[in-house]
Design a protein around this motif. Structure first.
Motif, PDB file in Angstrom:
ATOM      1  N   UNK A 276       0.835  -1.196   0.000  1.00 27.24           N
ATOM      2  CA  UNK A 276       0.000   0.000   0.000  1.00 27.24           C
ATOM      3  C   UNK A 276       0.874   1.252   0.000  1.00 27.24           C
ATOM      4  N   UNK A 277       1.923   1.252   0.820  1.00 26.13           N
ATOM      5  CA  UNK A 277       2.828   2.403   0.850  1.00 26.13           C
ATOM      6  C   UNK A 277       3.481   2.616  -0.509  1.00 26.13           C
ATOM      7  N   UNK A 278       3.890   1.528  -1.172  1.00 27.17           N
ATOM      8  CA  UNK A 278       4.517   1.649  -2.497  1.00 27.17           C
ATOM      9  C   UNK A 278       3.540   2.238  -3.506  1.00 27.17           C
ATOM     10  N   UNK A 279       2.287   1.803  -3.463  1.00 29.25           N
ATOM     11  CA  UNK A 279       1.260   2.348  -4.365  1.00 29.25           C
ATOM     12  C   UNK A 279       1.030   3.827  -4.085  1.00 29.25           C
ATOM     13  N   UNK A 280       0.945   4.177  -2.813  1.00 28.72           N
ATOM     14  CA  UNK A 280       0.738   5.581  -2.449  1.00 28.72           C
ATOM     15  C   UNK A 280       1.903   6.445  -2.929  1.00 28.72           C
ATOM     16  N   UNK A 281       3.117   5.976  -2.721  1.00 24.85           N
ATOM     17  CA  UNK A 281       4.290   6.751  -3.150  1.00 24.85           C
ATOM     18  C   UNK A 281       4.329   6.911  -4.665  1.00 24.85           C
ATOM     19  N   UNK A 282       3.990   5.855  -5.390  1.00 21.36           N
ATOM     20  CA  UNK A 282       3.971   5.930  -6.857  1.00 21.36           C
ATOM     21  C   UNK A 282       2.961   6.987  -7.310  1.00 21.36           C
ATOM     22  N   UNK A 283       1.770   6.989  -6.689  1.00 21.43           N
ATOM     23  CA  UNK A 283       0.749   7.932  -7.116  1.00 21.43           C
ATOM     24  C   UNK A 283       1.031   9.359  -6.650  1.00 21.43           C
ATOM     25  N   UNK A 284       1.729   9.507  -5.537  1.00 20.43           N
ATOM     26  CA  UNK A 284       2.145  10.856  -5.139  1.00 20.43           C
ATOM     27  C   UNK A 284       3.121  11.420  -6.168  1.00 20.43           C
ATOM     28  N   UNK A 285       4.008  10.561  -6.645  1.00 17.80           N
ATOM     29  CA  UNK A 285       4.958  10.983  -7.679  1.00 17.80           C
ATOM     30  C   UNK A 285       4.191  11.402  -8.933  1.00 17.80           C
ATOM     31  N   UNK A 286       3.168  10.638  -9.282  1.00 21.23           N
ATOM     32  CA  UNK A 286       2.347  10.981 -10.462  1.00 21.23           C
ATOM     33  C   UNK A 286       1.601  12.292 -10.258  1.00 21.23           C
TER      34      UNK A 286
ATOM     35  N   UNK B   3      -1.173  13.981   3.127  1.00 23.08           N
ATOM     36  CA  UNK B   3      -2.395  13.207   3.396  1.00 23.08           C
ATOM     37  C   UNK B   3      -3.556  13.686   2.525  1.00 23.08           C
ATOM     38  N   UNK B   4      -3.660  14.994   2.348  1.00 23.63           N
ATOM     39  CA  UNK B   4      -4.721  15.557   1.519  1.00 23.63           C
ATOM     40  C   UNK B   4      -4.578  15.091   0.072  1.00 23.63           C
ATOM     41  N   UNK B   5      -3.347  15.045  -0.425  1.00 21.31           N
ATOM     42  CA  UNK B   5      -3.116  14.564  -1.795  1.00 21.31           C
ATOM     43  C   UNK B   5      -3.502  13.091  -1.910  1.00 21.31           C
ATOM     44  N   UNK B   6      -3.161  12.287  -0.908  1.00 22.06           N
ATOM     45  CA  UNK B   6      -3.573  10.877  -0.917  1.00 22.06           C
ATOM     46  C   UNK B   6      -5.087  10.765  -0.974  1.00 22.06           C
TER      47      UNK B   6
END
Length: 165
Positions: free
Chosen positions: A18-28, A76-79
């Motif tokens: 889940x953390x890896x997915x979140x980090x990938x999408x934050x980068x996007x 957190x808001x971006x997530x």
């Protein structure tokens, strides 16, 4: 004992994914992945307490003394805006601050009136039932339902035990 260890390993693996997915999408989302943001996401992904931004800020401050509260909140808001986290407001013992939820599967919440703990209660769907939709159309014509959420209020097992003892 082995079962408990396997469950803990499985949970850690799921939180890591889940953390890896979140980090990938934050980068996007064009957010720079600073050490602070990575730490925020890793801590949040494994946190089932529905923390506020302030909760995470206080837990991370010893490791990142120069990190700002805005960095935590904006991450957190971006997530939440990208659908990788939920935001819930549950007025009660811990105030009315936005609480963030890494669990994006359909669920309701149980909130302890004593300590403010929040527990996820699985739900098959958050869509309104046909009966509820019909009643809503009668009471509030033209209202469009996006989702249905239930909040169960009472005492968690720990607080109930303290009250009974």
């Amino acid at each position: 004992m082995i079962l408990v260890s396997l469950v803990a390993v499985q949970g850690a693996t799921e939180h890591g994914q889940l953390a890896a997915t979140m980090l990938r999408d934050l980068r996007r989302a064009v957010l720079k992945l600073t050490p602070q943001r990575i730490a925020i996401v890793r801590l949040f992904a494994g946190d089932t307490s529905h923390p506020t931004a302030q909760d995470l800020f206080e837990r991370l401050r010893p490791s990142f003394p120069s990190m700002s509260f805005a960095t935590v909140y904006n991450t957190l808001d971006t997530l939440a805006r990208t659908g990788l986290a939920g935001t819930v407001r549950l007025p009660g013992k811990r105030g009315d601050a936005a609480r963030f939820d890494p669990n994006t599967t359909p669920h309701h919440h149980a909130v302890c009136d004593e300590c403010g703990a929040v527990l996820d209660i699985a739900a098959g769907t958050l869509a309104p039932t046909p009966g509820a939709t019909k009643k809503l159309r009668r009471v509030a014509p033209g209202f469009s339902v996006r989702t249905v959420e239930r909040i169960y209020r009472g005492l968690c097992s720990r607080c109930a035990l303290q009250h009974s003892g």
